[in-house]
Design a protein around this motif. Structure first.
Motif, mmCIF file in Angstrom:
data_model
loop_
_atom_site.group_PDB
_atom_site.id
_atom_site.type_symbol
_atom_site.label_atom_id
_atom_site.label_comp_id
_atom_site.label_asym_id
_atom_site.label_seq_id
_atom_site.Cartn_x
_atom_site.Cartn_y
_atom_site.Cartn_z
ATOM 1 N N THR A 82 19.487 11.903 4.767
ATOM 2 C CA THR A 82 18.144 11.365 4.551
ATOM 3 C C THR A 82 17.100 12.687 3.581
ATOM 4 O OG1 THR A 82 17.756 12.654 6.557
ATOM 5 C CG2 THR A 82 17.830 10.199 6.611
ATOM 6 N N GLU A 83 17.785 13.671 3.616
ATOM 7 C CA GLU A 83 17.182 14.838 2.454
ATOM 8 C C GLU A 83 17.728 14.502 1.364
ATOM 9 O OE1 GLU A 83 14.749 16.630 3.813
ATOM 10 O OE2 GLU A 83 14.913 15.683 5.679
ATOM 11 N N LYS B 157 16.767 15.724 -5.609
ATOM 12 C CA LYS B 157 16.888 16.273 -4.232
ATOM 13 C C LYS B 157 18.366 16.730 -3.852
ATOM 14 C CE LYS B 157 13.745 14.747 -0.895
ATOM 15 N NZ LYS B 157 13.233 13.947 0.279
ATOM 16 N N THR C 51 19.449 20.733 -2.811
ATOM 17 C CA THR C 51 19.999 20.947 -1.725
ATOM 18 C C THR C 51 21.307 21.670 -1.622
ATOM 19 O OG1 THR C 51 18.390 19.454 -0.648
ATOM 20 C CG2 THR C 51 20.397 20.452 0.878
ATOM 21 N N GLY D 84 10.230 8.724 3.642
ATOM 22 C CA GLY D 84 10.854 9.485 4.765
ATOM 23 C C GLY D 84 11.775 8.612 5.941
#
Ligand code: ADP
Ligand code: ASP
Ligand code: MG
Length: 470
Positions: A153-154, A175, A179, A202
């Motif tokens: 989800t990130e 994203k 990460t 989100g």
């Protein structure tokens, strides 16, 4: 090399399988590769979660309690095998327990409301991957492979189509790189939840059943991996579903075009959309067997390699319905085809195959049986005036049909393939209800009755001698 490896449900579904996962990842790291891992839920868990949610909607909450016990037991057993009664194990089980609390609370809410929304179903469906990640991460660390759990989800940003969300490429790349790159640079193996993503706001989504394959190629593309390896429980993509054709055998190479036809038309080994991100950037994908890691499996690239074969595989997608719009007035009414498909599109249904005879007296197309009632209602609504004037007959549909797809890049320009195909079906007295062939000639698709499907696949497999290694 930077390799994204995805491990499916059976590959993370038992202690024995997880032993292999450890050695596969450890070996790649020892060989100097950077590795990102995507994991599915342990096998059976997603079904338990989704069934419980549906049962809760129907007023049955007990099923969720039973499912909770079963899921907790699976994770308790595997963590015990690898971690003993250590604080690491307690930490993993505490995290899983928290997710199971969430699960029970959600099912309770669904039962009270008597309503299960697609959005809630995605939250529940994705819990299995969220339990798998801490487990696999801890097991890898215990085995000396430095690993960090990461929530997809990130990383994966999607649209709002709950149950079959579509990734937004640029947002996802940004994203994922932010990460994952630092983790990879620090020698860590990120362990990412398959199957799920989140909207820009989100809200959690899922990529559709079997979607962890798609997660892997989305992430592979996003972080510009060199290869994506899909680890599963068979030796690659096979000439047919091995449960239907026991003589089926693995295909060493496939092109993107071939695998996209096969997965679209039901070869469960790869999610139907999963090849798209890889194909866009020419990212090689391998399908490999966790339980036989030395087997070369299937390599998927732009070229494929047909080894002199015209037909490489045959597949079937079941529970389809054939819808027919028919009538003598079809010829005279401008735009009927356009209006037909616009009406279908409004129902958000996936049309898998279209066929129109040159007389233009009928159009027929195939949709999943789960959607056929909505499609027919939308068509009758759209075409009501023509039906009343009798320019068109009522919209007809036939349930319990199956699309078979006969696939191979080498069919292009090879004469006689369809003759042999329809010859064998005729000899076997299998009625062909509809036919379509794209102009790309990678694929001939045909519709048969569900009861004939397995026999048809077996006969086609034999006719093209697919059981002989290429
Ligand atoms: P995973 O959990 O690893 O994602 P899946 O169950 O989703 O595994 O997909 C692998 C299964 O797909 C195989 O066990 C096999 O039964 C089935 N399958 C169907 N058609 C094919 C095919 N043409 N080639 C290989 N496997 C197939
Ligand atoms: N666990 C999900 C499913 O069963 C996703 C996957 O396994 O790929 O559909
Ligand atoms: Mg799968």
């Amino acid at each position: 090399m930077l390799i994204v490896m995805k491990f499916g449900g059976t590959s993370v579904g038992s202690a024995a399988a997880l032993e292999n996962v450890i050695s596969i990842v450890a070996k790649a790291r020892q060989e100097g590769h950077a590795v990102g891992v995507v994991v599915s839920a342990m096998s059976g868990v997603t079904n338990l979660l989704l069934d419980s949610a549906r049962q809760a909607e129907a007023g049955h909450e007990k099923i969720a309690q039973q499912a909770r016990l079963e899921i907790a037991k699976k994770h308790a057993e595997t963590t015990l095998h690898f971690l003993g009664n250590s604080p690491e194990r307690q930490a993993v089980l505490a995290e899983i327990n928290g997710l199971l609390d969430e699960f029970e609370a959600l099912c309770h809410g669904i039962r009270v409301l008597g309503e299960l929304t697609p959005r809630a179903l995605d939250v529940i469906g994705g819990l299995g991957e969220r339990m798998s990640v801490p487990q696999v991460t801890a097991i890898l660390n215990q085995a000396g492979v430095a690993a960090t759990g990461v929530a997809a989800t990130e990383l994966i940003v999607t649209d709002h189509r709950f149950g079959a969300a579509v990734p937004l490429i640029e947002e996802t790349a940004e994203k994922s790189q932010a990460t994952l790159r630092p983790l990879l640079a620090a020698g860590q193996v990120p362990v990412v939840t398959g199957f799920i993503g989140a909207t820009k706001e989100g809200i959690q989504t899922t990529l559709g059943r079997g979607g962890s394959d798609y997660s892997a190629t989305i992430i592979g593309r996003a972080i510009e991996a060199d290869e994506v390896w899909i680890w599963t429980d068979v030796n690659g993509v096979m000439t047919a579903d091995p449960r239907v054709v026991p003589q089926a055998h693995p295909i060493s190479q496939l092109s993107y075009a071939e695998i996209s036809e096969l997965s679209f038309f039901g070869a469960k080994v790869l999610h139907s959309q999963a090849i798209r991100p890889a194909r866009r950037v020419g990212l090689p994908v391998r399908i490999l067997n966790t339980f036989e890691p030395e087997h070369p499996g299937t390599l998927i690239t732009a070229k494929g390699n047909n080894g002199g074969r015209a037909v490489k595989a045959v597949t079937a997608i079941k529970e389809m319905s054939l819808v027919t719009v028919e009538g003598s007035g079809m010829i005279g009414i401008p735009g009927v085809a356009g209006r037909t498909f616009t009406a279908v599109a409004r129902t958000d249904t996936n049309v898998l195959m279209i066929s129109q005879a040159s007389s233009e007296q009928s159009i027929c197309f195939v949709v999943p049986s789960t959607d056929v009632a909505r499609v027919v209602a939308a068509l009758e609504d759209e075409l009501i005036r023509e039906i009343e004037r009798r320019d068109l007959e009522r919209v007809r549909w036939e349930q319990d049909t199956v699309i078979l797809a006969v696939v191979g890049d080498g069919m292009k320009g090879t004469p006689g393939i369809s003759g042999r195909l329809f010859g064998v079906l005729g000899r076997e007295k299998i009625n062909v209800i509809a036919i379509a062939q794209g102009s790309s000639e990678h694929n001939i698709s045909l519709v048969v009755a569900q009861g004939d499907a397995d026999r048809a696949v077996q006969q086609i497999h034999a006719e093209f001698a697919l059981e002989l290694p290429s």
